[in-house]
Write an enzyme that holds these catalytic residues in place. Structure first.
Site, PDB file in Angstrom:
ATOM      1  CE  LYS A   1      14.866  -9.964  -8.901  1.00  0.00           C
ATOM      2  NZ  LYS A   1      15.551  -9.677  -7.680  1.00  0.00           N
TER       3      LYS A   1
ATOM      4  CB  CYS B   1      -0.930   0.111   1.192  1.00  0.00           C
ATOM      5  SG  CYS B   1      -2.095  -1.239   1.334  1.00  0.00           S
TER       6      CYS B   1
ATOM      7  CD  GLU C   1      11.186 -10.737  -7.674  1.00  0.00           C
ATOM      8  OE1 GLU C   1      10.503 -10.348  -6.721  1.00  0.00           O
ATOM      9  OE2 GLU C   1      12.391 -10.492  -7.770  1.00  0.00           O
TER      10      GLU C   1
ATOM     11  CD  GLU D   1      18.302 -11.652  -6.594  1.00  0.00           C
ATOM     12  OE1 GLU D   1      17.778 -12.177  -5.609  1.00  0.00           O
ATOM     13  OE2 GLU D   1      17.874 -10.599  -7.118  1.00  0.00           O
TER      14      GLU D   1
ATOM     15  CG  ASN E   1       1.604   0.917   4.174  1.00  0.00           C
ATOM     16  OD1 ASN E   1       1.399  -0.278   4.008  1.00  0.00           O
ATOM     17  ND2 ASN E   1       2.808   1.441   4.207  1.00  0.00           N
ATOM     18  N   GLY E   2      -0.626  -0.851   6.282  1.00  0.00           N
ATOM     19  CA  GLY E   2      -0.241  -1.652   7.453  1.00  0.00           C
ATOM     20  C   GLY E   2      -1.355  -2.604   7.845  1.00  0.00           C
TER      21      GLY E   2
ATOM     22  NE  ARG F   1       4.588   2.094  -0.067  1.00  0.00           N
ATOM     23  CZ  ARG F   1       5.609   1.826   0.742  1.00  0.00           C
ATOM     24  NH1 ARG F   1       6.826   2.047   0.339  1.00  0.00           N
ATOM     25  NH2 ARG F   1       5.400   1.373   1.949  1.00  0.00           N
TER      26      ARG F   1
ATOM     27  CG  HIS G   1      22.677 -35.338  -2.703  1.00  0.00           C
ATOM     28  ND1 HIS G   1      23.189 -36.435  -2.076  1.00  0.00           N
ATOM     29  CD2 HIS G   1      23.741 -34.647  -3.175  1.00  0.00           C
ATOM     30  CE1 HIS G   1      24.507 -36.415  -2.131  1.00  0.00           C
ATOM     31  NE2 HIS G   1      24.867 -35.330  -2.801  1.00  0.00           N
TER      32      HIS G   1
ATOM     33  CD1 TRP H   1       0.472  -6.136  -2.854  1.00  0.00           C
ATOM     34  CD2 TRP H   1       0.302  -6.582  -0.666  1.00  0.00           C
ATOM     35  NE1 TRP H   1       0.986  -7.394  -2.625  1.00  0.00           N
ATOM     36  CE2 TRP H   1       0.894  -7.696  -1.296  1.00  0.00           C
ATOM     37  CE3 TRP H   1       0.093  -6.646   0.711  1.00  0.00           C
ATOM     38  CZ2 TRP H   1       1.281  -8.843  -0.617  1.00  0.00           C
ATOM     39  CZ3 TRP H   1       0.479  -7.797   1.401  1.00  0.00           C
ATOM     40  CH2 TRP H   1       1.073  -8.875   0.733  1.00  0.00           C
TER      41      TRP H   1
ATOM     42  CE  LYS I   1      12.077  -1.549  -5.009  1.00  0.00           C
ATOM     43  NZ  LYS I   1      12.740  -2.724  -5.596  1.00  0.00           N
TER      44      LYS I   1
HETATM   45  C1  F6R Z   1      12.896  -9.260  -4.858  1.00  0.00           C
HETATM   46  C2  F6R Z   1      12.753  -8.205  -3.871  1.00  0.00           C
HETATM   47  C3  F6R Z   1      12.437  -8.588  -2.475  1.00  0.00           C
HETATM   48  C4  F6R Z   1      13.189  -7.692  -1.484  1.00  0.00           C
HETATM   49  C5  F6R Z   1      12.761  -8.003  -0.045  1.00  0.00           C
HETATM   50  C6  F6R Z   1      13.553  -7.196   0.965  1.00  0.00           C
HETATM   51  O1  F6R Z   1      13.214  -8.759  -6.107  1.00  0.00           O
HETATM   52  O2  F6R Z   1      12.868  -7.061  -4.181  1.00  0.00           O
HETATM   53  O3  F6R Z   1      12.704  -9.941  -2.241  1.00  0.00           O
HETATM   54  O4  F6R Z   1      14.554  -7.911  -1.654  1.00  0.00           O
HETATM   55  O5  F6R Z   1      11.407  -7.734   0.093  1.00  0.00           O
HETATM   56  O6  F6R Z   1      13.395  -5.840   0.746  1.00  0.00           O
HETATM   57  P1  F6R Z   1      14.379  -4.771   1.377  1.00  0.00           P
HETATM   58  O7  F6R Z   1      15.703  -4.962   0.725  1.00  0.00           O
HETATM   59  O8  F6R Z   1      13.758  -3.459   1.071  1.00  0.00           O
HETATM   60  O9  F6R Z   1      14.461  -5.060   2.841  1.00  0.00           O
END
Ligand code: F6R
Length: 602
Positions: free
Chosen positions: A481, A2, A484, A477, A100-101, A27, A500, A74, A597
């Site tokens: 990517k 949010c 997601e 990682e 937001n929360g 967000r 394994h 969100w 995000k």
């Molecule tokens: C993936 C991504 C998330 C953030 C995670 C932590 O692409 O962006 O997995 O890395 O939510 O976020 P921060 O770094 O803001 O604590």
């Protein structure tokens, strides 16, 4: 998680709010809503969907008034539909709230309010806030007192924007465990979940702390403690992010722009920390008990950090997912512990909870953060900034490579100070680190090849990313990517683990992406690749050696860099692969479904 925004000034509020919400869309983007006020009347428009669709449909830009608040959602409580979209109002329709929360005790509070005769329209936890204030107004003459009384009843995390018809000069904003920043203009004030929302109008920001609220007029702001009502001194920060940084600048998506910004971002990360890194290294040099905590992509940066510390500093940090940290490690943390927290936003609820626990137990906390002034920076003893500039795409890219850069710099500085690695070797990798922008540029040069590869792979259902040692994190990682943004099932695995169990999943044509730079583990990687190839896997390798060519169906040749720095370069083609697959499959990589995000709830 949010986004909220507020405006009071001389402009048409709806224009500023819609523009700001667009910048906060990363967000959350399942519903949008705005409330403005004119002549003591509230105007509310809201609905499920993205802002671009709703702007015309609801007429969001045709709303009167010079003060208002807005929200991009969100969903947590209540499905994303028109009714659950914010703002939410009380029974009289005079108080409107955006949030937001999560309000943890909302069921109990809602029951009490229902018994008092309040009528609810939505399934959200947020709506109770408007009714609580309405209820408190019966006992207090003054809106601010009623607001405080009501808000002190809430348990949970909340950043709030509140507007009241009868209080025409003000807007109210509150912060508790969800981010909120005031933007200070000339004859106008802003508030938002994040700085880019008001960056076109001002770069002067005031960060609220937990348990604080702001009373804002068009010309002034005052921040107070929610419990005591006491006025708090707040610093006005000048933010050096420019508007261009928060715009697409001709790229189709923010994510692609941010991938291409990496040479510059890494350079900024290096030069931005040159002056302070030795001093910070000295301050933490004597700690033997070290934890690195983070979530998601930042957690993968923590894993890389662990390997670099082991190799260069000869110390073994424990890397822990921040959401698990406080349940497992509380008894082990003390004043002799160093906790390194890695977080792009500085607002991730799980990481903040880990930092708070570490502080409570008197540990030293060093945070590696991108967003200046964010909560993590204010809770920590020491801060290293990644200097990546604003990252708008939900999938982290440039903030990851800059996190890796900063943690590498820290390990090199520590190794020099503690004399734990060969001097010449340290000089060599330091020089390579300074050249990193050049290596990333070279990796970006493969974009066309990767685009063609994505075309070939776009119908595949499962991907396996394999790596060893420091590049196990790159495999994790790369897979994250892909999942997601392209919604393709992907797993990151240690190459040694393959036989394994996971090898049972390999059949004809299943893509295996092997991260295989020269170094300690190359030989073993080649054996693991051959085992998978013998079962029909399609081998896509990333590496710098000729041997790799023989065992790969496709080789992406990466410039040779030392193994400890290789994660910074090797992730770049994997970001591009995920991006192009997402686009080819018709997805919006900037706004992956179900994700937001900053994850500001635990
Ligand atoms: C993936 C991504 C998330 C953030 C995670 C932590 O692409 O962006 O997995 O890395 O939510 O976020 P921060 O770094 O803001 O604590």
């Amino acid at each position: 998680m949010c986004g909220i925004i507020g405006y009071i000034g001389e402009r048409k509020a709806c224009n500023v709010l819609v523009d700001g919400l667009k910048r906060l869309e990363y967000r959350g983007y399942d519903s949008v809503g705005i409330v403005t006020e004119e002549d003591g009347k509230l105007y509310i428009k809201k609905g499920a969907g993205k802002i671009d669709e709703l702007k015309e449909k609801l007429g969001l830009l045709q709303m009167p008034g010079k003060r208002g608040i807005g929200h991009t959602r969100w969903a947590t409580h209540g499905i994303p539909n028109d009714i659950n979209a914010h703002p939410h109002t009380d029974c009289t329709g005079k108080i409107a709230v955006v949030h937001n929360g999560i309000i943890e005790n909302y069921i109990e509070l809602k029951d009490k309010l229902l018994r008092k005769g309040h009528k609810f329209k939505s399934d959200t936890d947020t709506e109770i806030i408007a009714h609580l204030i309405e209820d408190a107004l019966k006992d207090f003459n003054n809106f601010e007192d009623a607001l405080r009384y009501a808000l002190l009843r809430l348990k949970g995390s909340f950043a709030l924007g509140i507007i009241y018809t009868h209080d025409r000069e003000h807007l109210y904003f509150v912060r508790n465990e969800s981010p909120l920043v005031l933007g200070i203009g000339h004859g106008e004030m802003f508030a938002a979940s994040d700085i880019p929302a008001f960056l076109p109008y001002t770069n002067k920001a005031v960060f609220l702390d937990d348990g604080e609220y702001a009373v804002v007029t068009k010309d002034s702001f005052v921040v107070k403690d929610l419990k005591t009502g006491e006025v708090k001194e707040k610093k006005v920060h000048e933010i050096n992010w420019t508007l261009e940084m928060a715009e697409k600048q001709g790229y189709e998506h923010f994510m692609l722009k941010e991938i291409h910004e990496q040479p510059k971002a890494v350079k900024e990360a290096i030069y931005g920390n040159l002056e302070t890194i030795d001093e910070i290294a000295r301050e933490i040099a004597n700690y033997e008990k070290i934890y690195i905590v983070a979530m998601g992509t930042s957690y993968h940066a923590a894993l890389v950090g662990k390997y670099i510390f082991q190799r260069l500093v000869k110390k073994v940090p424990v890397v822990e997912d921040a959401s698990e940290f406080r349940y497992e490690f509380e008894d082990l943390i003390d004043k002799d512990t160093l906790v390194i927290a890695i977080t792009q936003s500085g607002e991730t609820a799980d990481t903040l909870a880990a930092i708070k626990l570490a502080k409570k137990k008197n540990a030293k906390v060093l945070s590696i953060v991108n967003v200046v002034g964010s909560m993590a920076t204010r809770l920590s003893d020491l801060v290293l900034y990644t200097h990546a500039g604003p990252e708008i795409g939900v999938a982290a890219t440039k903030t990851y490579t800059t996190q890796l850069t900063v943690i590498s710099m820290l390990a090199i500085a520590l190794a020099k100070y503690l004399n734990t690695a060969d001097r010449e070797y340290l000089q060599k990798i330091e020089a390579e680190l300074y050249d990193m922008p050049k290596y990333i540029e070279a990796a970006l040069g493969y974009e066309n090849k990767i685009k063609n590869l994505a075309e070939r792979l776009k119908e595949k259902r499962d991907f396996f990313y394999i790596g060893r040692g420091i590049n196990l994190a790159t495999a994790l990682e790369g897979a994250l990517k892909l999942k997601e943004i392209s919604y393709i099932h992907a797993e990151g695995l240690s190459a040694g683990e393959l036989k394994h169990g996971p090898l049972a999943l390999i059949e004809e044509g299943v893509p295996i992406v092997a991260i295989a730079p020269s170094g300690k583990t190359l030989e073993k990687m080649i054996s693991n690749i051959q085992e998978a190839k013998a079962r029909g896997a399609l081998i896509i390798s990333l590496g710098d050696s000729e041997e790799l060519k023989k065992v790969s169906d496709i080789l992406i040749k990466i410039p040779k860099v030392d193994e400890v720095l290789s994660p910074i370069v090797y992730i770049v083609p994997l970001q591009l692969l995920a991006y192009h697959l997402a686009v080819l499959r018709g997805n919006d990589p900037d706004k992956p479904r179900n994700l937001a995000k900053s994850v500001t709830v635990e």
